[in-house]
Design an enzyme around this catalytic site. Structure first.
Site, mmCIF file in Angstrom:
data_model
loop_
_atom_site.group_PDB
_atom_site.id
_atom_site.type_symbol
_atom_site.label_atom_id
_atom_site.label_comp_id
_atom_site.label_asym_id
_atom_site.label_seq_id
_atom_site.Cartn_x
_atom_site.Cartn_y
_atom_site.Cartn_z
ATOM 1 N N PHE A 114 37.984 30.992 43.068
ATOM 2 C CA PHE A 114 37.090 31.566 42.059
ATOM 3 C C PHE A 114 37.441 33.012 41.707
ATOM 4 O O PHE A 114 36.578 33.770 41.286
ATOM 5 C CB PHE A 114 35.624 31.438 42.492
ATOM 6 C CG PHE A 114 35.218 30.014 42.777
ATOM 7 C CD1 PHE A 114 35.165 29.086 41.753
ATOM 8 C CD2 PHE A 114 34.938 29.591 44.072
ATOM 9 C CE1 PHE A 114 34.826 27.755 42.008
ATOM 10 C CE2 PHE A 114 34.600 28.261 44.334
ATOM 11 C CZ PHE A 114 34.547 27.342 43.302
ATOM 12 N N GLU A 166 42.642 36.032 44.323
ATOM 13 C CA GLU A 166 43.718 36.412 43.407
ATOM 14 C C GLU A 166 44.466 37.621 43.970
ATOM 15 O O GLU A 166 45.678 37.608 44.073
ATOM 16 C CB GLU A 166 43.153 36.720 42.011
ATOM 17 C CG GLU A 166 44.248 37.133 41.022
ATOM 18 C CD GLU A 166 43.773 37.229 39.584
ATOM 19 O OE1 GLU A 166 42.712 36.680 39.233
ATOM 20 O OE2 GLU A 166 44.481 37.878 38.779
ATOM 21 N N GLU A 221 37.630 28.775 33.353
ATOM 22 C CA GLU A 221 36.643 29.852 33.294
ATOM 23 C C GLU A 221 35.643 29.776 32.146
ATOM 24 O O GLU A 221 34.475 30.119 32.335
ATOM 25 C CB GLU A 221 37.355 31.212 33.211
ATOM 26 C CG GLU A 221 38.185 31.551 34.422
ATOM 27 C CD GLU A 221 39.049 32.768 34.159
ATOM 28 O OE1 GLU A 221 40.025 32.643 33.389
ATOM 29 O OE2 GLU A 221 38.736 33.836 34.675
ATOM 30 N N GLN A 251 45.359 32.433 45.821
ATOM 31 C CA GLN A 251 45.700 32.039 44.456
ATOM 32 C C GLN A 251 47.034 32.642 44.040
ATOM 33 O O GLN A 251 47.531 32.369 42.962
ATOM 34 C CB GLN A 251 44.607 32.540 43.485
ATOM 35 C CG GLN A 251 43.259 31.900 43.690
ATOM 36 C CD GLN A 251 42.169 32.554 42.854
ATOM 37 O OE1 GLN A 251 41.199 33.082 43.395
ATOM 38 N NE2 GLN A 251 42.312 32.539 41.528
ATOM 39 N N PHE A 265 36.283 36.803 34.674
ATOM 40 C CA PHE A 265 37.095 38.021 34.763
ATOM 41 C C PHE A 265 36.629 39.100 33.769
ATOM 42 O O PHE A 265 37.426 39.657 33.027
ATOM 43 C CB PHE A 265 38.557 37.626 34.483
ATOM 44 C CG PHE A 265 39.590 38.554 35.051
ATOM 45 C CD1 PHE A 265 39.909 38.547 36.389
ATOM 46 C CD2 PHE A 265 40.280 39.436 34.213
ATOM 47 C CE1 PHE A 265 40.895 39.398 36.901
ATOM 48 C CE2 PHE A 265 41.268 40.296 34.718
ATOM 49 C CZ PHE A 265 41.574 40.260 36.059
ATOM 50 N N ARG A 320 39.230 42.707 29.565
ATOM 51 C CA ARG A 320 38.736 41.391 29.138
ATOM 52 C C ARG A 320 37.270 41.487 28.713
ATOM 53 O O ARG A 320 36.852 40.818 27.767
ATOM 54 C CB ARG A 320 38.913 40.332 30.229
ATOM 55 C CG ARG A 320 38.589 38.922 29.765
ATOM 56 C CD ARG A 320 38.960 37.850 30.770
ATOM 57 N NE ARG A 320 40.352 37.468 30.729
ATOM 58 C CZ ARG A 320 40.887 36.569 29.886
ATOM 59 N NH1 ARG A 320 40.117 35.934 29.012
ATOM 60 N NH2 ARG A 320 42.165 36.293 29.921
ATOM 61 N N ARG A 343 35.771 34.187 38.291
ATOM 62 C CA ARG A 343 35.709 33.246 37.157
ATOM 63 C C ARG A 343 35.120 33.887 35.880
ATOM 64 O O ARG A 343 33.924 34.181 35.826
ATOM 65 C CB ARG A 343 34.864 32.049 37.579
ATOM 66 C CG ARG A 343 35.136 30.782 36.819
ATOM 67 C CD ARG A 343 34.414 29.635 37.477
ATOM 68 N NE ARG A 343 34.921 28.336 37.031
ATOM 69 C CZ ARG A 343 34.577 27.181 37.570
ATOM 70 N NH1 ARG A 343 33.726 27.146 38.572
ATOM 71 N NH2 ARG A 343 35.080 26.057 37.122
ATOM 72 N N ALA A 397 43.160 33.308 35.230
ATOM 73 C CA ALA A 397 43.011 33.411 33.774
ATOM 74 C C ALA A 397 42.977 32.022 33.122
ATOM 75 O O ALA A 397 43.329 31.882 31.942
ATOM 76 C CB ALA A 397 44.120 34.281 33.164
HETATM 77 N N1 MTE Z 1 37.391 25.192 40.321
HETATM 78 C C1 MTE Z 1 37.274 24.986 41.644
HETATM 79 N N2 MTE Z 1 36.875 23.787 42.081
HETATM 80 N N3 MTE Z 1 37.545 25.987 42.549
HETATM 81 C C2 MTE Z 1 37.934 27.245 42.129
HETATM 82 O O1 MTE Z 1 38.179 28.119 42.961
HETATM 83 N N4 MTE Z 1 38.441 28.710 40.222
HETATM 84 C C3 MTE Z 1 38.215 28.970 38.797
HETATM 85 C C4 MTE Z 1 38.539 27.737 37.954
HETATM 86 N N5 MTE Z 1 37.932 26.567 38.511
HETATM 87 C C5 MTE Z 1 38.065 27.491 40.721
HETATM 88 C C6 MTE Z 1 37.794 26.396 39.849
HETATM 89 C C7 MTE Z 1 38.973 30.101 38.285
HETATM 90 S S1 MTE Z 1 38.395 31.656 38.563
HETATM 91 C C8 MTE Z 1 40.121 29.936 37.563
HETATM 92 S S2 MTE Z 1 40.923 31.252 36.879
HETATM 93 C C9 MTE Z 1 40.696 28.606 37.325
HETATM 94 O O2 MTE Z 1 39.959 27.577 37.959
HETATM 95 C C10 MTE Z 1 42.121 28.585 37.844
HETATM 96 O O3 MTE Z 1 42.705 27.366 37.742
HETATM 97 P P1 MTE Z 1 43.396 26.801 36.407
HETATM 98 O O4 MTE Z 1 44.051 27.950 35.716
HETATM 99 O O5 MTE Z 1 44.353 25.817 36.927
HETATM 100 O O6 MTE Z 1 42.293 26.226 35.596
HETATM 101 N N1 HPA Z 2 42.564 36.964 34.352
HETATM 102 C C1 HPA Z 2 42.830 36.911 35.661
HETATM 103 N N2 HPA Z 2 43.678 37.712 36.247
HETATM 104 C C2 HPA Z 2 44.304 38.625 35.510
HETATM 105 C C3 HPA Z 2 44.077 38.724 34.147
HETATM 106 C C4 HPA Z 2 43.159 37.851 33.537
HETATM 107 O O1 HPA Z 2 42.923 37.901 32.331
HETATM 108 N N3 HPA Z 2 44.833 39.721 33.679
HETATM 109 C C5 HPA Z 2 45.496 40.203 34.724
HETATM 110 N N4 HPA Z 2 45.190 39.548 35.837
HETATM 111 MO MO1 MOS Z 3 40.149 33.316 37.821
HETATM 112 S S1 MOS Z 3 38.776 34.845 37.909
HETATM 113 O O1 MOS Z 3 41.141 34.183 36.671
HETATM 114 O O2 MOS Z 3 40.924 33.542 39.318
#
Ligand code: MTE
Ligand code: HPA
Ligand code: MOS
Length: 774
Positions: A239, A243, A723, A208, A355, A321, A353, A522
């Site tokens: 997920f 990260e 999330e 990520q 966090f 958070r 997801r 995030a």
């Molecule tokens: N959806 C799928 N299919 N696979 C993933 O790994 N990760 C989640 C969410 N949805 C995830 C997912 C998490 S932890 C985050 S932070 C967000 O997607 C990140 O993507 P976005 O910021 O583009 O929504």
């Molecule tokens: N979400 C995910 N990753 C992060 C965050 C958060 O709020 N802050 C710092 N790293």
């Molecule tokens: Mo999502 S836990 O912020 O990768």
């Protein structure tokens, strides 16, 4: 649904339910993941040698048997790292390979490189290590008792919680324990490092956070960042687990590739992945809540102890958070909230997801559930009584004023559409005549803050190329993990240029194209990168408009872009035709774009500020049926309403809500992490670790998007979706607690910890029966 998109005749590529850009490839099995990339001639395969002790020192590792094993080419330990032996994201307390000290069972000691993946794995087990055991803390409680933390404790205070608790007419207090969660991305951690000339390194990595992988690899190799190029086309899920914790795999593969000057692939099998990497933090809570006879909360005192694992990783921002989500959707005037990041001799826990947000919010929901039962009222009434509301009840404990609060109307809409009140009566009626099977019902709200709570991370960049044939290639800093970010960014660019989506493609995320990117995390991926790509596309659009306007003697702002055409003084010119002419006129047809979220600030000492750009809201109603003899249960129906603002892509957003709901339900009900007395994780495969399957989805699953528009100037006034919906299945957990409570005629608060596995439900039933025995 999004009203704008339903206007007939209005051209738009945003707000429409386009399929995921890779949906067809996913279904056909032709989407390329790191392990699918054709291997270069001479590629070697690596595996990690893991610690067998939770906490111990060691002086030497006997690698003779490893080296003698079939197909082995090399074994590398900490001393073989040319640069810095660290892969930690914030505090540098994460060695790539343990050096004289191991801090958990599963910690990597060395990397073995062999001709095949299997040979590397076989060899990795043959090391002999002479450990001298040290005392280990295996639970957050043990760490807390010893005041052993990875970071200083945190505290957020507003008002005078102690005084208001003392004066409160009523108090609810208790303890609660909530388990961790394995990310269980379907594609495990993997990195493929390919040496380039002059000690440069190209790394294909499932991550990520390509920019952080670039820096960790550069530090480990002792080279400047410009020699390292990290690329990620897509992940099979992240997920949060990729990260920061993809870094170990990227670094180990790169160290080996650099040493041997051959391509090296390191792909974790599921057991190693689960043994090595961190998970969602489990939490232990001690709470005390003061309230009045109407159920209004007057004060909250809460202590949260997290299982951080052996190092800090992202535990600091996770705990922050958590503290910033204890309020969930409720105005809490007087609070004293503390978080302790317990240092345990287990995997270093990390992003997952939500966090920390889900863990923070669950505590207040549990207390509210207690209050409702104690007062003999419906928990929804207590919730509504405490919602953020008018001026005076609209500032979060950390000082951010809500200017977008829709929780009351959103909940009211779902209350009606789900027929919550009628079904409450029906469940009571059912339970009155059903001695063994019991129904439970609950409705829970969500408010979730959108932005990285580390300020500088709220930035993004993009690069948009328009080729002479009118096709468009976009590169941006976000990574695709299945969530649909690429589809959304494509829509934004297509919309801006007035061209159909099919004319836009996204290339792999690549540190050589967009520099210094943030993790896709995030939930901000589409918000940040969508804005950056829009800025890039807008510059090209402006140049094209100026070019064609000058040709026709009109003003540039009179030029319209729609439906693959430029409309100039009533005449339509195909986009590709204008582009070809602009090229010949030497107009720059590519551009970069940048975005930094405005208005954010945070003071970490006082834990106050304006950490979030806006809030996303939602609510869910869950109805369960439990078997009080076995503790087994079934989710009968779930109704969900989620506020995605003006959704960029309703189909993708609904998919995100459904997925997050089921994933959060797994966390709270079936997914249990167990460590044995020696600190070894015993649930390191799907045979022992139970994630939800398709048969756990409710037959009746009603997910809808709330009709709203972001008050904040987000990308096309949409809201993040990644999330926040993970908190919606709180409704399932509290529906289970409600069903258990029926056994004691709703007079006793069932002690129920998460995950509420069947054994836990049975224990809870027994506790209620015991307490209500005459
Ligand atoms: N959806 C799928 N299919 N696979 C993933 O790994 N990760 C989640 C969410 N949805 C995830 C997912 C998490 S932890 C985050 S932070 C967000 O997607 C990140 O993507 P976005 O910021 O583009 O929504
Ligand atoms: N979400 C995910 N990753 C992060 C965050 C958060 O709020 N802050 C710092 N790293
Ligand atoms: Mo999502 S836990 O912020 O990768």
């Amino acid at each position: 649904m999004n009203s704008r998109t339903e206007l007939p005749g209005v051209w738009a590529e945003v707000g429409r339910s386009h399929p995921h850009e890779s949906a067809m490839l996913h279904v056909l099995g032709s989407a390329t993941y790191v392990d699918d990339v054709a291997e270069l001639h001479g590629t070697l395969h690596a595996a990690l040698g893991l610690s067998q002790q939770a906490h111990a020192t060691f002086t030497a590792i006997d690698l003779a048997a490893v080296k003698a094993s079939a197909g082995v080419v090399a074994v590398l330990v900490a001393a073989d790292i040319p640069g810095f032996n660290d892969c930690g994201p914030i505090i540098h307390d994460d060695p790539i390979f343990a050096d004289g000290l191991v801090q958990y069972v599963g910690q990597p000691l060395f990397v073995v490189v062999a001709d095949t993946h299997d040979n590397a794995r076989r060899a990795a087990r043959l090391a002999q290590v002479d450990y001298t055991a040290l005392p280990a803390h295996l639970t957050p409680e043990a760490a807390h008792a010893a005041q052993s933390y990875v970071l200083p404790p945190m505290r957020l205070q507003r008002g005078d919680a102690a005084a208001r608790l003392a004066q409160a007419p009523r108090r609810a207090s208790g303890t609660l324990s909530v388990g961790g969660q394995e990310q269980f991305y379907l594609e495990g951690q993997v990195a493929y490092a390919i040496p380039q000339e002059e000690r440069a390194m190209r790394v294909l990595c499932s991550t990520q956070h390509p920019s952080e992988m670039q820096h960790v690899v550069a530090h480990a190799l002792g080279v400047l960042a410009h020699r390292v190029n990290v690329e990620c086309r897509r992940m099979g899920g992240g997920f949060g687990g990729k990260e920061s914790q993809s870094a170990l795999w990227a670094a180990a593969a790169a160290i080996a590739a650099d040493k041997l000057q051959r391509p090296v692939k390191l792909r974790a099998d599921r057991d190693d992945d689960m043994l090595v990497t961190g998970k969602r933090h489990c939490f232990r809570y001690t709470y005390e809540v003061g309230y009045d006879d109407t159920g209004r909360i007057l004060a909250v005192k809460l202590e949260m102890v997290l299982r951080a694992g052996y190092s800090a990783d992202l535990s600091g921002p996770v705990a922050t958070r958590a503290i910033c989500h204890v309020d969930n959707a409720y105005y809490l005037s007087d609070v004293d909230l503390r978080a302790f990041c317990g240092k345990t001799n287990t995997q270093s826990n990390t992003a997952f997801r939500g966090f920390g947000g889900p863990q923070g919010a669950l505590a207040i929901e549990y207390a509210i559930d207690d209050i409702a039962r104690t007062l003999g009222m419906d928990a929804l009434d207590i919730r509504q009584r405490n919602f953020y509301a008018e001026a005076g009840r609209d500032v979060t404990p950390y000082g951010q004023q809500l200017d977008d609060n829709v929780i009351a109307p959103l909940v009211a809409e779902l209350e009606a559409s789900s027929e919550y009140r009628q079904r409450r009566h029906a469940a009571h009626a059912f339970n009155a005549t059903s001695p063994i099977l019991k129904k439970g019902l609950a409705m829970t709200p969500v408010k979730f803050g959108i932005a990285f709570n580390v300020n500088h991370l709220n930035q993004a960049g993009a690069l948009v190329h328009v080729y002479v044939d009118g096709s468009v290639l976009v590169n941006h800093g976000g990574t695709e993990m299945g969530q649909g970010i690429h589809t959304k960014v494509m829509q934004v660019v297509a919309h801006e240029l007035g061209i159909p989506l099919a004319q836009v493609r996204i290339s792999a995320t690549d540190t050589a194209k967009v520099a210094n990117t943030s993790a896709t995390a995030a939930s901000t991926g589409a918000d940040l990168n969508g804005k950056a790509a829009q800025a890039a596309a807008r510059q090209i659009r402006d140049r094209l408009a100026a070019f064609i306007a000058s040709q026709h003697g009109v003003s540039a702002d009179s030029v319209d872009f729609a439906d693959g055409k430029l409309l100039v003084a009533g005449v339509a010119f195909p986009f590709a035709e204008v582009v070809a002419k602009a090229y010949l006129a030497r107009v720059q047809l590519w551009s970069d774009g940048f975005y930094a979220t405005p208005g954010l600030h945070w003071d970490s000492a006082s834990m106050t500020g304006h950490p979030f750009s806006y809030f996303a809201y939602g609510a869910a109603v869950a109805e369960v049926l439990i078997d009080t003899l076995t503790g087994e249960w079934k989710l009968l129906r779930a109704d969900v309403l989620y506020d995605a603002g003006q959704s960029l892509n309703p189909a993708i957003d609904i998919g995100q809500v459904e997925g997050a709901f089921i994933q959060g339900m797994g966390w709270l009900t079936t997914e249990e992490l167990c460590w044995n007395k020696d600190g070894k994780l015993t649930t390191h495969a799907p045979s022992t670790y139970k994630i939800p399957t398709v048969s756990d989805c409710p037959d009746d699953f009603r997910v809808a998007l709330f009709d709203n528009r972001n008050v904040t100037d987000s990308i096309h006034r949409s809201k993040a979706v990644g999330e926040p919906p993970l908190l919606l299945p709180f409704s399932v957990f509290f529906a289970l607690r409600d069903a258990v409570a029926s056994v004691g005629d709703y007079r006793i608060n069932p002690p129920l910890n998460a995950p509420a596995i069947s054994e836990e439900i049975l224990k809870s039933i027994e506790a209620v029966q015991l307490a209500s025995a005459p």
